[in-house]
Design an enzyme around this catalytic site. Structure first.
Site, PDB file in Angstrom:
ATOM      1  N   SER A 147     -51.489  24.882   4.971  1.00  0.00           N
ATOM      2  CA  SER A 147     -51.344  25.937   5.961  1.00  0.00           C
ATOM      3  C   SER A 147     -49.949  26.536   5.927  1.00  0.00           C
ATOM      4  CB  SER A 147     -51.706  25.409   7.353  1.00  0.00           C
ATOM      5  OG  SER A 147     -51.789  26.470   8.270  1.00  0.00           O
ATOM      6  N   ASP A 212     -63.146  28.379   8.733  1.00  0.00           N
ATOM      7  CA  ASP A 212     -61.787  28.290   9.281  1.00  0.00           C
ATOM      8  C   ASP A 212     -61.585  29.401  10.310  1.00  0.00           C
ATOM      9  OD1 ASP A 212     -58.993  28.269   9.737  1.00  0.00           O
ATOM     10  OD2 ASP A 212     -58.632  27.434   7.745  1.00  0.00           O
ATOM     11  N   HIS A 241     -60.140  24.488  10.074  1.00  0.00           N
ATOM     12  CA  HIS A 241     -58.747  24.461   9.650  1.00  0.00           C
ATOM     13  C   HIS A 241     -58.155  23.062   9.629  1.00  0.00           C
ATOM     14  CE1 HIS A 241     -55.071  26.585   8.670  1.00  0.00           C
ATOM     15  NE2 HIS A 241     -54.413  25.950   9.613  1.00  0.00           N
TER      16      HIS A 241
END
Length: 379
Positions: A147, A212, A241
């Site tokens: 991320s 996500d 996520h």
């Protein structure tokens, strides 16, 4: 103006756990540093590293006696080393790699404040530690960015020409693009991965969940499209996520990738000093620029994977008029996230994976790991 924008970006993008999930304790008898709240292991070193920006960051180095490669892991947002520790140990064990994970400035027990430029200095300090303290070689290091961690990971990868490989886990195109579907790169944006990824010379694996709801899967797909050396991506059907580690194909695909990288021929070294490599100037995308079209817009020859574009006959997986050659199962599909990648099994829902991996990850508390956490006040 630049300082104000940088401060605003930091408040928008970074959410270090408060309070930190661990403390660093130094044993008086041995002088060895340990972390509170986690199980002590003989093969784990707890370190404090100084960055070029004057911050002291905490890192953990995990040895695996069978390792040929070393993973440098940049974790996601709203997490620190105490929360990632068990996952790091399991990855080192099952992937048979040495692993160094670190906390960004302002995260955990690292000093300083979170900022884009500080994270660049943080990952540089971690990389130097691997080279200088543990004798790792550039061509034996894999950078792993999750991320927001895809930002420092991609940036460093552009400056290491002999890097072995890169893994991008739920990566972002850029900070601004997480919140707004902009098609231009602005100077005040942060982590402009979409403009940097074509400069990465080593194989890149992209992992992203198709469901996500924090960083849309289109981010991972566009980054994969712009890679020079594409490795078979993993689009986890139904993955969100913060839960991809719970899916069996996550660890299976990583094992497959590591095995392929280990077998690949090593690149010629011919490297300069470590400081010379890290002092190479970044691309101008790190600094103030006039608004300009990003690479995904400028390169008309590249096929777009933006979900918001009109379906194209050559890419839309819902198109019923595909020709026979496009139904060829041997072809890698970028735009069919609902289909397995080269035979990888995609379960209908998350379940325990092989080797107790899923059970371990759940004990870490994935809901607290790597959430970009947009708040009601950021808009």
């Amino acid at each position: 103006m630049g300082a104000v924008t940088s401060s605003m970006a930091a408040k928008f993008a970074f959410f270090p756990p408060n309070p930190p999930s661990y403390e660093v304790v130094v044993e008086e008898s041995t002088g060895k540093a340990t972390m509170s709240g986690v199980s002590a292991r003989e093969n784990v070193d707890v370190l404090k590293l100084m960055t070029r920006r004057g911050n002291s960051i905490v890192a953990v180095y995990i040895r695996n006696p069978s390792a040929a490669l070393t993973l440098l892991y940049s974790h996601g947002n709203a997490a620190d080393l105490g929360q990632m520790y068990d996952l790091f140990c399991e990855l080192s064990l099952h992937l048979r790699v040495n692993l160094l994970g670190y906390d960004y400035s302002g995260y955990g027990q690292s000093s300083g404040k979170p900022s884009e430029q500080n994270t660049y200095a943080d990952i540089e300090a971690a990389y130097k530690c691997l080279i200088e303290n543990y004798g790792a070689k550039e061509e034996d290091i894999i950078l792993y960015g999750q991320s927001v961690g895809s930002g420092p990971t991609t940036d460093l990868a552009t400056r290491l020409p002999n890097l072995r490989a890169v893994i991008l886990h739920s990566p972002i195109l850029s900070g601004l693009r997480v919140m707004y579907p902009v098609k231009r790169t602005y100077w005040f944006d942060i982590y402009k991965n979409i403009d940097k990824i074509p400069l990465v010379n080593c194989p890149v694996l992209v992992i992203h969940g198709t469901a996500d709801d924090v960083v849309d899967c289109s981010h991972g797909k566009q980054l994969w499209e712009h890679c020079k050396q594409k490795y078979e991506p993993l689009w986890v059907k139904g993955g969100n996520h913060c839960d991809l580690e719970l899916y069996p194909q996550y660890i299976k695909h990583l094992k497959k990738f590591i095995a392929a990288i280990e077998k690949s021929s090593r690149q010629n070294s011919g490297l300069g000093s470590i400081s010379d490599q890290l002092d190479k100037p970044r691309t101008s995308t790190d600094f103030r620029e006039k608004p300009r079209s990003s690479m995904d817009q400028r390169e008309n020859s590249r096929r777009s994977v933006d979900f918001k574009e009109k379906p194209r006959a050559s890419t839309d997986h819902k198109e019923k008029s595909r020709t026979a050659d496009k139904r060829d199962k041997s072809r890698k599909s970028v735009d069919c996230p609902d289909r397995p990648c080269n035979g990888a099994e995609l379960p209908e829902k998350a379940r325990n994976s092989i080797d107790r991996f899923g059970e371990m990850v759940r004990s870490v508390g994935l809901c607290n790991i790597d959430c970009f956490r947009p708040t009601a006040t950021h808009a």
